[in-house]
Design a protein around this motif. Structure first.
Motif, PDB file in Angstrom:
ATOM      1  N   SER A   1      -1.819   2.902  -5.568  1.00 33.95           N
ATOM      2  CA  SER A   1      -0.594   3.643  -5.885  1.00 33.95           C
ATOM      3  C   SER A   1      -0.744   4.445  -7.164  1.00 33.95           C
ATOM      4  CB  SER A   1       0.590   2.658  -6.022  1.00 33.95           C
ATOM      5  OG  SER A   1       0.847   2.021  -4.783  1.00 33.95           O
ATOM      6  N   SER A   2      -1.403   3.847  -8.168  1.00 34.36           N
ATOM      7  CA  SER A   2      -1.631   4.563  -9.425  1.00 34.36           C
ATOM      8  C   SER A   2      -2.621   5.701  -9.227  1.00 34.36           C
ATOM      9  CB  SER A   2      -2.159   3.574 -10.462  1.00 34.36           C
ATOM     10  OG  SER A   2      -2.549   4.241 -11.647  1.00 34.36           O
ATOM     11  N   HIS A   3      -3.684   5.429  -8.433  1.00 37.32           N
ATOM     12  CA  HIS A   3      -4.748   6.403  -8.254  1.00 37.32           C
ATOM     13  C   HIS A   3      -4.288   7.611  -7.436  1.00 37.32           C
ATOM     14  CE1 HIS A   3      -9.059   7.448  -8.273  1.00 37.32           C
ATOM     15  NE2 HIS A   3      -8.884   7.854  -7.010  1.00 37.32           N
ATOM     16  N   LEU A   4      -3.429   7.386  -6.459  1.00 31.61           N
ATOM     17  CA  LEU A   4      -3.019   8.446  -5.542  1.00 31.61           C
ATOM     18  C   LEU A   4      -1.743   9.158  -5.965  1.00 31.61           C
ATOM     19  CD1 LEU A   4      -3.735   6.661  -2.128  1.00 31.61           C
ATOM     20  CD2 LEU A   4      -5.082   8.479  -3.184  1.00 31.61           C
ATOM     21  N   SER A   5      -1.137   8.696  -7.039  1.00 32.29           N
ATOM     22  CA  SER A   5       0.121   9.306  -7.468  1.00 32.29           C
ATOM     23  C   SER A   5      -0.108  10.648  -8.152  1.00 32.29           C
ATOM     24  CB  SER A   5       0.857   8.366  -8.423  1.00 32.29           C
ATOM     25  OG  SER A   5       0.078   8.131  -9.569  1.00 32.29           O
TER      26      SER A   5
ATOM     27  N   THR B   1      -9.602  -4.901   9.700  1.00 36.04           N
ATOM     28  CA  THR B   1      -8.744  -3.722   9.759  1.00 36.04           C
ATOM     29  C   THR B   1      -9.484  -2.583   9.086  1.00 36.04           C
ATOM     30  OG1 THR B   1      -6.565  -2.794   9.271  1.00 36.04           O
ATOM     31  CG2 THR B   1      -7.518  -4.252   7.604  1.00 36.04           C
ATOM     32  N   TRP B   2      -9.184  -1.373   9.516  1.00 34.23           N
ATOM     33  CA  TRP B   2      -9.892  -0.166   9.082  1.00 34.23           C
ATOM     34  C   TRP B   2      -8.911   0.710   8.314  1.00 34.23           C
ATOM     35  CZ3 TRP B   2     -14.692   1.455   8.591  1.00 34.23           C
ATOM     36  CH2 TRP B   2     -15.044   2.805   8.679  1.00 34.23           C
ATOM     37  N   LEU B   3      -9.257   1.003   7.092  1.00 33.41           N
ATOM     38  CA  LEU B   3      -8.409   1.829   6.240  1.00 33.41           C
ATOM     39  C   LEU B   3      -8.847   3.277   6.295  1.00 33.41           C
ATOM     40  CD1 LEU B   3      -8.232  -0.376   2.994  1.00 33.41           C
ATOM     41  CD2 LEU B   3      -6.825  -0.534   5.067  1.00 33.41           C
ATOM     42  N   THR B   4      -7.878   4.174   6.329  1.00 33.91           N
ATOM     43  CA  THR B   4      -8.146   5.604   6.231  1.00 33.91           C
ATOM     44  C   THR B   4      -7.338   6.148   5.061  1.00 33.91           C
ATOM     45  OG1 THR B   4      -8.531   5.795   8.611  1.00 33.91           O
ATOM     46  CG2 THR B   4      -8.084   7.831   7.397  1.00 33.91           C
ATOM     47  N   PHE B   5      -8.055   6.611   4.043  1.00 27.15           N
ATOM     48  CA  PHE B   5      -7.432   7.174   2.859  1.00 27.15           C
ATOM     49  C   PHE B   5      -7.224   8.678   3.059  1.00 27.15           C
ATOM     50  CE2 PHE B   5     -10.103   3.548   1.484  1.00 27.15           C
ATOM     51  CZ  PHE B   5      -9.114   2.733   0.954  1.00 27.15           C
ATOM     52  N   PRO B   6      -6.502   9.332   2.183  1.00 29.35           N
ATOM     53  CA  PRO B   6      -6.298  10.781   2.336  1.00 29.35           C
ATOM     54  C   PRO B   6      -7.612  11.556   2.339  1.00 29.35           C
ATOM     55  CG  PRO B   6      -4.753   9.862   0.740  1.00 29.35           C
ATOM     56  CD  PRO B   6      -5.735   8.771   1.052  1.00 29.35           C
ATOM     57  N   ASP B   7      -7.593  12.731   2.950  1.00 28.24           N
ATOM     58  CA  ASP B   7      -8.777  13.589   2.975  1.00 28.24           C
ATOM     59  C   ASP B   7      -9.282  13.823   1.550  1.00 28.24           C
ATOM     60  OD1 ASP B   7      -8.568  13.788   5.697  1.00 28.24           O
ATOM     61  OD2 ASP B   7      -7.599  15.762   5.676  1.00 28.24           O
ATOM     62  N   GLY B   8     -10.605  13.755   1.402  1.00 26.04           N
ATOM     63  CA  GLY B   8     -11.205  13.986   0.100  1.00 26.04           C
ATOM     64  C   GLY B   8     -11.336  12.744  -0.762  1.00 26.04           C
TER      65      GLY B   8
ATOM     66  N   PHE C   1       0.835  -1.205   0.000  1.00 25.11           N
ATOM     67  CA  PHE C   1       0.000   0.000   0.000  1.00 25.11           C
ATOM     68  C   PHE C   1       0.872   1.259   0.000  1.00 25.11           C
ATOM     69  CE2 PHE C   1      -4.533  -0.948   1.699  1.00 25.11           C
ATOM     70  CZ  PHE C   1      -4.652  -2.011   0.821  1.00 25.11           C
ATOM     71  N   PRO C   2       0.402   2.316  -0.650  1.00 26.14           N
ATOM     72  CA  PRO C   2       1.122   3.588  -0.556  1.00 26.14           C
ATOM     73  C   PRO C   2       1.071   4.139   0.868  1.00 26.14           C
ATOM     74  CG  PRO C   2      -0.981   3.877  -1.683  1.00 26.14           C
ATOM     75  CD  PRO C   2      -0.792   2.406  -1.518  1.00 26.14           C
ATOM     76  N   ASN C   3       2.067   4.912   1.242  1.00 23.08           N
ATOM     77  CA  ASN C   3       2.160   5.445   2.604  1.00 23.08           C
ATOM     78  C   ASN C   3       1.005   6.358   2.971  1.00 23.08           C
ATOM     79  OD1 ASN C   3       4.576   4.095   3.057  1.00 23.08           O
ATOM     80  ND2 ASN C   3       5.831   5.806   2.323  1.00 23.08           N
ATOM     81  N   ALA C   4       0.300   6.869   1.961  1.00 17.86           N
ATOM     82  CA  ALA C   4      -0.806   7.787   2.226  1.00 17.86           C
ATOM     83  C   ALA C   4      -2.021   7.082   2.818  1.00 17.86           C
ATOM     84  CB  ALA C   4      -1.214   8.493   0.934  1.00 17.86           C
ATOM     85  N   VAL C   5      -2.033   5.756   2.800  1.00 17.11           N
ATOM     86  CA  VAL C   5      -3.166   4.987   3.332  1.00 17.11           C
ATOM     87  C   VAL C   5      -2.797   4.466   4.723  1.00 17.11           C
ATOM     88  CG1 VAL C   5      -4.733   3.048   2.984  1.00 17.11           C
ATOM     89  CG2 VAL C   5      -3.835   4.301   1.000  1.00 17.11           C
ATOM     90  N   ALA C   6      -3.548   4.885   5.746  1.00 14.54           N
ATOM     91  CA  ALA C   6      -3.339   4.408   7.113  1.00 14.54           C
ATOM     92  C   ALA C   6      -4.244   3.208   7.375  1.00 14.54           C
ATOM     93  CB  ALA C   6      -3.637   5.518   8.112  1.00 14.54           C
ATOM     94  N   TYR C   7      -3.842   2.354   8.326  1.00 17.16           N
ATOM     95  CA  TYR C   7      -4.645   1.176   8.642  1.00 17.16           C
ATOM     96  C   TYR C   7      -4.406   0.778  10.090  1.00 17.16           C
ATOM     97  CZ  TYR C   7      -0.142  -1.120   7.707  1.00 17.16           C
ATOM     98  OH  TYR C   7       1.186  -1.469   7.710  1.00 17.16           O
ATOM     99  N   THR C   8      -5.405   0.122  10.676  1.00 19.42           N
ATOM    100  CA  THR C   8      -5.270  -0.353  12.053  1.00 19.42           C
ATOM    101  C   THR C   8      -4.693  -1.765  12.046  1.00 19.42           C
ATOM    102  OG1 THR C   8      -7.558  -1.184  12.050  1.00 19.42           O
ATOM    103  CG2 THR C   8      -7.186   1.054  12.891  1.00 19.42           C
ATOM    104  N   ARG C   9      -3.942  -2.074  13.100  1.00 19.34           N
ATOM    105  CA  ARG C   9      -3.434  -3.441  13.297  1.00 19.34           C
ATOM    106  C   ARG C   9      -4.176  -4.024  14.497  1.00 19.34           C
ATOM    107  NH1 ARG C   9       0.874  -6.681  11.951  1.00 19.34           N
ATOM    108  NH2 ARG C   9       1.350  -8.310  13.489  1.00 19.34           N
ATOM    109  N   PRO C  10      -5.201  -4.839  14.257  1.00 23.03           N
ATOM    110  CA  PRO C  10      -6.032  -5.320  15.366  1.00 23.03           C
ATOM    111  C   PRO C  10      -5.317  -6.369  16.204  1.00 23.03           C
ATOM    112  CG  PRO C  10      -6.694  -6.376  13.319  1.00 23.03           C
ATOM    113  CD  PRO C  10      -5.657  -5.345  12.952  1.00 23.03           C
ATOM    114  N   ASP C  11      -5.583  -6.358  17.505  1.00 21.71           N
ATOM    115  CA  ASP C  11      -5.065  -7.387  18.407  1.00 21.71           C
ATOM    116  C   ASP C  11      -5.929  -8.638  18.384  1.00 21.71           C
ATOM    117  OD1 ASP C  11      -2.798  -6.069  19.341  1.00 21.71           O
ATOM    118  OD2 ASP C  11      -3.923  -5.018  20.902  1.00 21.71           O
ATOM    119  N   GLY C  12      -7.030  -8.599  17.652  1.00 22.43           N
ATOM    120  CA  GLY C  12      -7.924  -9.743  17.555  1.00 22.43           C
ATOM    121  C   GLY C  12      -9.038  -9.433  16.579  1.00 22.43           C
ATOM    122  N   GLY C  13     -10.060 -10.287  16.574  1.00 19.14           N
ATOM    123  CA  GLY C  13     -11.199 -10.049  15.711  1.00 19.14           C
ATOM    124  C   GLY C  13     -10.942 -10.392  14.261  1.00 19.14           C
ATOM    125  N   MET C  14     -11.612  -9.664  13.359  1.00 19.93           N
ATOM    126  CA  MET C  14     -11.627 -10.031  11.950  1.00 19.93           C
ATOM    127  C   MET C  14     -11.357  -8.889  10.989  1.00 19.93           C
ATOM    128  SD  MET C  14     -14.953 -12.555  11.819  1.00 19.93           S
ATOM    129  CE  MET C  14     -14.862 -14.225  12.484  1.00 19.93           C
TER     130      MET C  14
END
Length: 395
Positions: free
Chosen positions: A391-395, A323-330, A308-321
């Motif tokens: 990566s292509s879309h956010l470049s 992960t939550w992605l956060t893309f750049p604003d807009g 993934f490009p660095n602009a995409v944040a994600y959670t690392r869960p300690d359990g469950g099923m």
């Protein structure tokens, strides 16, 4: 049609609609939070069904709406081992924890009543509550769960709040876990501001890393917390067995609502679940599925980190099923899914807009990925495809 006004609030699940994509063999779907069917203890359950059917004719009979007494005692024993003060009379067996959400909505919510939810929150809870026409206020979260300062600020401004709904363990959809200190703080706030807490914890047994955290219910001294548990993730979902632990007045109310809704859970399924818990080492089974899901989580986390490009944040869960992605604003995650990701990469996720009860300030730049039901190869390939397109879309 002569439908009630309530039916206008009953909407189809966005996740169920996205499941239709799974009929396309080319699509890799990270949408559903299904358990991995290969982990079901089929042989053990087959043995228990045959045993119960052959030895107990009452397995075909009606039983108490509150549920099988032996199973309730077994659940109470497990809950007490985790610090929750309860007995069999404090428990009602449900048609999955989802039924507990419907009962909470039916019991507490009148049209226009205020319900507090995490932002984001579980879509299934919104579906259950929506029919009763509440007003939602979303409480922001961070990596340690609900922000108690933001919650108290809301409580100081609002009156007549019925309950706070939350998933404290490996939250669906965000994957975060509420810290121990915040759990204590929530109970204190409930006591001071006079509201209930619905603690929905279907993933509690599925911890892959980090120390176990005591349930919110374990800090409850005034009977304000309704704990919802489930066998759907730790055993099998098809038996449709969950439970509520609450003060005895609420349990009796739930039992009366259950009598009206479906009379009782399946007698056979309850007796089989009880026989299974008595005969087999359920804790060992949970350890096995935890090992399996931990591996899947790690495969997804490592592939995201690599692709993934660095602009995409994600959670690392300690359990469950999840992960939550956060893309750049807009970034519009729903539009990107439909216009770019699906046609170009044949990959699907659930856009984050579906997980917010309070839609006044609806973020559009989130998505939920589930790793639980996919093979390792599908996780790697699907995440890799996503990474290339992003990566292509956010470049």
């Amino acid at each position: 049609m002569k439908y009630s006004k309530r039916m206008a609030m009953v909407k189809p699940s966005a996740i169920r609609e996205l499941h239709q994509l799974e009929h396309d063999p080319e699509v890799i779907s990270f949408c559903g939070g299904y358990p991995d069917a290969s982990l079901f203890p089929v042989e053990n359950l087959r043995e228990m069904y045959l045993s119960v059917i052959s030895m107990d004719s009452m397995a075909f009979q009606y039983t108490h709406s509150q549920g099988d007494a032996t199973l309730r005692q077994q659940i109470a024993d497990r809950m007490r081992s985790e610090g929750v003060a309860c007995d069999a009379d404090s428990i009602v067996i449900l048609q999955g924890a989802q039924q507990g959400l419907d009962f909470a909505g039916k019991m507490f919510i009148d049209e226009g009543d205020t319900v507090l939810v995490e932002a984001p929150t579980f879509l299934g809870a919104l579906i259950a509550f929506n029919a009763y026409e509440p007003r939602y206020i979303g409480i922001p979260m961070d990596s340690h769960g609900v922000d108690p300062l933001a919650l108290e600020a809301t409580l100081q401004q609002e009156s007549g709040i019925k309950f706070l709904y939350m998933i404290p363990d490996f939250q669906n959809p965000a994957g975060v876990t509420l810290s121990l200190e915040r759990r204590r703080m929530l109970v204190d706030l409930a006591n001071r501001y006079d509201f209930y807490i619905v603690e929905d914890s279907p993933y509690r047994d599925m911890r892959y890393s980090g120390p176990s955290v005591a349930s919110i219910k374990s800090f409850d001294t005034q009977g304000r917390v309704i704990f919802l548990g489930s066998f759907s993730k730790s055993l099998v979902p098809g038996m449709r067995l969950g439970w509520a632990v609450a003060n005895k007045e609420i349990v009796q109310n739930f039992a009366q609502l259950k009598q009206a809704a479906d009379t009782q859970c399946s007698t056979i399924n309850m007796k089989v679940a009880s026989a299974y818990l008595k005969t087999f080492d359920h804790n060992r089974h949970v350890e096995n599925i935890v090992k399996h899901y931990r591996h899947k989580r790690d495969v997804m986390m490592n592939t995201i980190a690599d692709t993934f490009p660095n602009a995409v944040a994600y959670t690392r869960p300690d359990g469950g099923m999840f992960t939550w992605l956060t893309f750049p604003d807009g970034f519009d995650a729903d539009q990107f899914l439909r216009s770019t990701l699906l046609p170009r990469a044949k990959v699907a996720y659930v856009p984050g807009i579906h997980f917010f009860g309070d839609t006044r300030h609806l973020p559009i730049n989130n998505a939920r990925l589930s790793f639980s039901a996919c093979t390792d190869d599908a996780i790697v390939e699907g995440v890799r495809r996503m990474g290339l397109v992003l990566s292509s879309h956010l470049s």
